[in-house]
Scaffold this active site. Structure first.
Site, PDB file in Angstrom:
ATOM      1  N   CYS A 116       0.835  -1.201   0.000  1.00 32.30           N
ATOM      2  CA  CYS A 116       0.000   0.000   0.000  1.00 32.30           C
ATOM      3  C   CYS A 116       0.871   1.252   0.000  1.00 32.30           C
ATOM      4  CB  CYS A 116      -0.992  -0.042   1.162  1.00 32.30           C
ATOM      5  SG  CYS A 116      -2.360   1.129   0.962  1.00 32.30           S
ATOM      6  N   HIS A 218      -3.588  -5.096   0.761  1.00 35.16           N
ATOM      7  CA  HIS A 218      -3.022  -5.482   2.056  1.00 35.16           C
ATOM      8  C   HIS A 218      -3.043  -7.000   2.209  1.00 35.16           C
ATOM      9  CE1 HIS A 218      -2.436  -1.626   4.221  1.00 35.16           C
ATOM     10  NE2 HIS A 218      -3.325  -1.196   3.334  1.00 35.16           N
ATOM     11  N   GLU A 220      -1.448  -8.810   4.158  1.00 35.89           N
ATOM     12  CA  GLU A 220      -1.368  -9.206   5.572  1.00 35.89           C
ATOM     13  C   GLU A 220      -2.730  -9.218   6.252  1.00 35.89           C
ATOM     14  OE1 GLU A 220      -1.951  -4.926   6.076  1.00 35.89           O
ATOM     15  OE2 GLU A 220      -0.876  -6.131   4.592  1.00 35.89           O
TER      16      GLU A 220
END
Length: 236
Positions: A116, A218, A220
């Site tokens: 990002c 994202h 994660e």
């Protein structure tokens, strides 16, 4: 004996005030999704809070790979633009420190993943620019995030024949939370994924000594570890 797991450095936030337990103090912090994602992908995670940029090369020299995490908007002065009214307040310590980390990693040929903000800063460090407010560029219905503090979800289509396309050979639904994006690509970067509205969703650097990749979403925040696994493989 098995090979030791590669050491993956992850940049962090630096907040004036954070609260935990009975404490309210300034803190370097990072959502736990980042280090857990590195661990699930087979790496050892080390957090890299903002420091003197002169220490960046020394830090990178001890790493096997670098992740520049998400966070606040990159200050527009860094790519020669005036601040848009919707651009957030600057995070100058992060801009300077993470920019130095990226330059050191690129110089040393250390594998890099920008997430990002990390992708956007990678683009800026290499001379590119950013769209400061996507709803003005692609329309108010753009689905690049949810309400404040909630990830949105949209489809990303990797470009076949790219490093990202090898890791993600099919279109994928990704967690996303951003209102800025790549505009003009930085030196030697190519777009390797797009959203359905045409937004550049990933960039990479073909021909680099090691993997250099940025993704606008994202990973994660989801369960798909294939992008991080690609970084860990490159670092092994």
């Amino acid at each position: 004996m098995p090979h030791p797991r590669p050491l993956v450095g992850v940049s962090t936030y630096l907040e004036d005030v954070a609260r935990w337990g009975v404490w309210e103090q300034s803190a370097a912090l990072l959502p736990s999704g980042y280090h857990r994602h590195v661990q699930r992908a087979g790496g050892l995670a080390a957090l890299l809070p903002p420091d003197d940029p002169g220490a960046a090369d020394e830090a990178v020299a001890r790493l096997d790979a670098l992740v520049v995490a998400g966070g606040p908007d990159v200050e527009p002065v860094r790519y020669g633009a005036e601040r848009h009214p919707m651009t957030g307040p600057p995070a100058r310590e992060r801009d300077v420190w993470e920019g130095a980390l990226l330059l050191a990693a690129l110089e040393r040929g250390i594998p890099v993943l920008g997430i990002c903000r990390g992708m956007q800063l990678l683009n800026v460090v290499l001379g590119g620019t950013l769209v400061q407010h996507l709803p003005e560029a692609v329309g108010p219905g753009c689905a690049h995030g949810g309400p404040p503090g909630v990830y949105g979800s949209h489809v990303v289509k990797p470009v076949p024949g790219t490093a990202l396309g090898e890791a993600l050979p099919e279109a994928v639904d990704v967690p996303s939370y951003h209102h800025q994006a790549v505009d003009r690509l930085g030196r030697s970067l190519v777009a390797c994924a797009h959203a359905e509205d045409g937004t550049v969703e990933a960039v990479e650097r073909p021909g680099a000594p090691a993997l250099v990749l940025g993704v606008q979403w994202h990973p994660e925040a989801g369960d798909d570890t294939r992008v991080m696994e690609a970084l860990v493989r490159a670092a092994t």
